[in-house]
Every structure is written in structure tokens, then in C-alpha cells.
Design an enzyme around this catalytic site. Structure first.
Site, mmCIF file in Angstrom:
data_model
loop_
_atom_site.group_PDB
_atom_site.id
_atom_site.type_symbol
_atom_site.label_atom_id
_atom_site.label_comp_id
_atom_site.label_asym_id
_atom_site.label_seq_id
_atom_site.Cartn_x
_atom_site.Cartn_y
_atom_site.Cartn_z
ATOM 1 C CD GLU A 1 15.888 38.651 -18.459
ATOM 2 O OE1 GLU A 1 16.953 39.030 -17.884
ATOM 3 O OE2 GLU A 1 14.835 38.419 -17.837
ATOM 4 C CE LYS A 2 22.436 40.084 -27.797
ATOM 5 N NZ LYS A 2 22.099 41.122 -28.828
ATOM 6 N N GLY B 1 25.628 31.768 -26.073
ATOM 7 C CA GLY B 1 24.366 32.298 -25.553
ATOM 8 C C GLY B 1 23.178 31.527 -26.107
ATOM 9 C CG HIS B 2 22.198 31.609 -30.337
ATOM 10 N ND1 HIS B 2 23.217 32.163 -31.066
ATOM 11 C CD2 HIS B 2 21.122 32.420 -30.522
ATOM 12 C CE1 HIS B 2 22.788 33.250 -31.672
ATOM 13 N NE2 HIS B 2 21.531 33.437 -31.361
ATOM 14 C CG HIS C 1 26.364 33.594 -29.627
ATOM 15 N ND1 HIS C 1 25.646 33.546 -28.449
ATOM 16 C CD2 HIS C 1 25.776 34.555 -30.384
ATOM 17 C CE1 HIS C 1 24.681 34.444 -28.472
ATOM 18 N NE2 HIS C 1 24.721 35.061 -29.639
ATOM 19 C CB SER D 1 25.789 39.842 -30.123
ATOM 20 O OG SER D 1 25.235 40.208 -31.369
ATOM 21 C CB SER D 2 25.248 36.479 -34.445
ATOM 22 O OG SER D 2 24.516 35.431 -33.855
#
Length: 283
Positions: free
Chosen positions: A151-152, A36-37, A34, A188-189
Site C-alpha cells: 500500500e505504499k 517490505g518485499h 528489503h 523503499s529500495s
């Protein structure tokens, strides 16, 4: 873009990169990429000559077999997303379980100085031994100069830093900020598996975290934790697994605030059968 399925292949390719004195950044993932990645990958590209992205659903870090089976596997889509970020400077390592673990599918046991016994460690048996095992093996294969982690998964980040320190692994760990949906939900996935009504409800998690941060300025840690528990007690769809306020260094739950210490709030919530985690710095 080269996609390697065997460690021998990517080792040879990376030896050629390092022979030119080029730096290597590494973003380990379990796929189902996603934004974020992709932001981790973009940061790695800014700071390194070559970037490796691993895509591997690691079986040893799942304590729930059903969760492992349901985890999305979308390699073709993931590779296309990475091509859009940069078509030439990214290598993908997408191995089989056998390529990584050979004939021994089990975790190495680690001592993370107690970090592994807090929060997630209380609810997910063997999880951090699995994380430590796969990240250490990937570091040995890729041998990156820099490795990027969001950091999640703050506890995971702390544990990887500890592993690198204790095992004297020559890699620089780069923490990256939490990337969020427009509504505040941490990317998140797992979000893709949320049913519509739970997707709509899930931003309540971050809303509660930000309110808890504001309260932490004037109320005790215990009062804030009790307040958060009450917010979820009456929620129709979201079930709180835990909310704690912890010392950032030790991850131990705080009962009394001490001046100059850094604190962070951590939360795990079930939205139907999907487990969501998040955290926020408090000072």
C-alpha cells in the site's frame, strides 16, 4: 531455488505446478529487495503453494533516464535473501528487457478511469502506462492466482485493480500494509541511496503524516493541507513536492469532508535528489 531469465522457461515450470492443481502467488518487484518485499513474499507463501517473485527494472515507467540508470540492481543479493525466506517454494523470474518487450520497448496506453491523472500522474509523465504495461505482461506470463502489492504505492495499487477489472484478468489482487523502518520511514529500495543526514531527516515525513491524521479529526482538509505545507516550508533538508488529502476510491483531492467516505493522505518529498512517497489512512 530456480532463477529463470526467459519467459519460455518459467512458463514451462509453472505449467508443471498448475498441472498438480497447486496455487500460485506472485510478487512483482524491481529488485533491491528489503524487508517490505520479503513480508509480501511471506504473506504469499502463507496463502499459496508456489510463489513467483519477478525482479525486473522496468524502463517504461521511468520518466527520468538518470533515475533509471541509478536504480540499484542487486540480483545475487536478492536471490540470497529469498532463499532465506524459503529455499524451495519460490521461483525467481529475472528477465532481460528483450525477453519482456521483445522488439518493441514502448508502453501500451491505458484508460484507468482518471486514476492515472491524480497525484503521481501529474508529476511523472507516462508512468502509469509503463506500470500497466509491465504488470499486464507479467500477469500474462505468470498467470498467478493471487498477486501481492504494498500500500505504499497506493495509487499504483488502485490502478492495477482497475486494470484487472477493465481487462478481465483472472487474478486476485491482495493489498498489503506499509512496512516501515523502526523510525517510521516507509521501506523503499531508494532508502539505501539516502546520504546519512537525509536518512536521519526522512522520518519527519511519517511524523508529519501522523500529525496530519490527528488534525483531520477536528480540522478541514484544506486546513490540514496548508499546515503540512508550512511544516516543510521551513525544513532545511526535505522539499515537499505535494501533500494532498484524497478520496480513497477516486483519488481526487478533497475540499470538504463527507460522512462515511474513506480518506487518505498522500505525500511526495525530495530528500536531496531521492524522491520518497508515503501515505496514511485518515479514517
Amino acid at each position: 531455488m530456480e532463477v529463470y531469465s526467459e519467459k519460455q522457461q518459467i512458463t514451462v515450470a509453472l505449467e508443471a505446478v498448475k498441472a498438480k492443481n497447486l496455487s500460485v502467488g506472485f510478487v512483482p518487484t524491481m529488485g533491491a529487495l528489503h524487508q517490505g518485499h520479503l513480508e509480501l513474499v511471506r504473506k504469499a507463501l502463507l496463502e499459496n503453494d508456489q510463489v513467483v517473485v519477478s525482479i525486473f527494472v522496468n524502463p517504461t515507467q521511468f520518466d527520468n533516464k538518470e533515475d533509471l540508470e541509478k536504480y540499484p540492481r542487486t540480483l545475487e543479493t536478492d536471490v540470497n535473501l529469498l532463499k532465506e525466506v524459503h529455499p524451495n517454494r519460490i521461483m525467481v523470474y529475472a528477465p532481460s528487457v528483450t525477453d519482456v518487450y521483445e522488439d518493441e520497448l514502448k508502453s501500451q496506453h491505458f484508460d484507468f478511469d482518471g486514476l492515472e491523472h491524480e497525484m503521481e500522474g501529474k508529476f511523472r509523465s507516462g508512468h502509469f502506462d509503463g506500470v500497466g504495461t509491465i504488470v499486464k505482461r507479467l500477469f500474462e506470463i505468470v498467470k498467478p492466482d493471487n498477486a501481492y502489492f504494498g500500500e505504499k504505492d497506493f495509487q499504483q495499487l488502485a490502478i492495477i485493480k482497475k486494470m484487472v477489472e477493465k481487462h478481465d484478468i483472472p487474478v486476485n489482487i491482495v493489498p498489503c500494509i506499509i512496512y516501515r523502518e523502526m523510525n517510521g520511514l516507509a521501506m523503499s529500495s531508494r532508502n539505501a541511496r539516502l546520504k546519512p543526514e537525509y536518512k536521519e531527516a526522512a522520518p519527519f515525513i511519517y511524523k508529519t503524516l501522523t500529525a496530519a491524521k490527528a488534525k483531520f479529526g477536528t480540522e478541514s482538509a484544506v486546513e490540514v493541507m496548508e499546515w503540512v505545507e508550512k511544516q516543510f516550508y521551513t525544513h532545511d533538508l526535505l522539499k515537499l513536492e505535494y501533500f494532498i488529502i484524497a478520496d480513497e476510491d477516486t483519488l481526487k483531492t478533497v475540499t470538504k469532508k463527507i460522512e462515511f467516505k474513506k480518506y487518505r493522505a498522500f505525500i511526495a518529498v525530495y530528500a536531496d535528489d531521492i524522491r520518497l512517497i508515503d501515505n496514511i489512512a485518515l479514517n
